[in-house]
Design an enzyme around this catalytic site. Sequence first.
Site, PDB file in Angstrom:
ATOM      1  N   LYS A  28       0.780  -1.528  -0.135  1.00  0.00           N
ATOM      2  CA  LYS A  28       0.241   0.270  -0.155  1.00  0.00           C
ATOM      3  C   LYS A  28       1.202   1.278  -0.077  1.00  0.00           C
ATOM      4  CE  LYS A  28      -4.765   0.537   2.056  1.00  0.00           C
ATOM      5  NZ  LYS A  28      -5.410   0.655   3.705  1.00  0.00           N
TER       6      LYS A  28
HETATM    7  O1  G3P Z   1      -7.688   1.566   5.271  1.00  0.00           O
HETATM    8  C1  G3P Z   1      -7.842   2.908   4.650  1.00  0.00           C
HETATM    9  C2  G3P Z   1      -9.122   3.708   5.093  1.00  0.00           C
HETATM   10  O2  G3P Z   1     -10.493   2.377   4.957  1.00  0.00           O
HETATM   11  C3  G3P Z   1      -9.365   4.443   6.705  1.00  0.00           C
HETATM   12  O3  G3P Z   1     -10.503   4.755   6.469  1.00  0.00           O
HETATM   13  O4  G3P Z   1     -11.609   5.137   8.474  1.00  0.00           O
HETATM   14  O5  G3P Z   1      -8.966   6.150   8.579  1.00  0.00           O
HETATM   15  O6  G3P Z   1     -11.230   7.470   7.257  1.00  0.00           O
HETATM   16  P1  G3P Z   1     -10.326   5.614   7.692  1.00  0.00           P
END
Ligand code: G3P
Length: 218
Positions: free
Chosen positions: A83
């Site tokens: 990633k």
């Molecule tokens: O892991 C990537 C993404 O899903 C993170 O989302 O909830 O931190 O905005 P969030």
Amino acid sequence: MKLFIDTADLKEIEQIASWGVLAGVTTNPSLLAAVDGDEVSIYRRITELVDGPISAEVVADNREDMVTEGRRLAALHPNIVVKLPTSEEGLQATSVLAGEGIRVNMTLCFTATQALLAAAAGARFVSPFVGRYDDIGNDGIEALRETVDALMGSAYEVEVLAASIRSPIHVIEAAKMGADIATIPPKVFHQMLKHPLTDAGNQKFNEDAAARRARQGG
Ligand code: G3P
């Protein structure tokens, strides 16, 4: 649409994996910081729990370090996907790693133009964030839709992985617009499943079955 789980919590992954619904897992440095244990052991355990793409995020700010760390992560298991942020350095590292046959998931993607660049650089997955748009009063679903439309029929082998999912509505809207994958927090999986009418109906069926068995002397 394939369903991934967005967490590094092994117990949460194990529980939802037992439902038979998971096609992959995504993690990020914040999710990893929320759990204890050796990073490599966590990734290795995740590959045992879910047979699918497992996103492990690089923490570096230049091409060379991103490439070095990406190679290290990819070497842990064939299912590990590296990633990288959708930044200039992330693009540079993506094009190197993709050229070596290492799958990349470009994350922190907020626009269709970023997604187009990620696909062109060789990313196999692009992660448009939905919830963080909503968090600042914008429309994350509309932003996701633009990316899905822009990559529809892409000349590249790339999947749109809807991320930053905050609710079952986000999951439904992502599926309806044709996103390839949604990566879903454990809490939202439980919200997707639970319904009071299912619980009430199941209880009634069990009570009626018990009453019949009692009448039959069972
Ligand atoms: O892991 C990537 C993404 O899903 C993170 O989302 O909830 O931190 O905005 P969030």
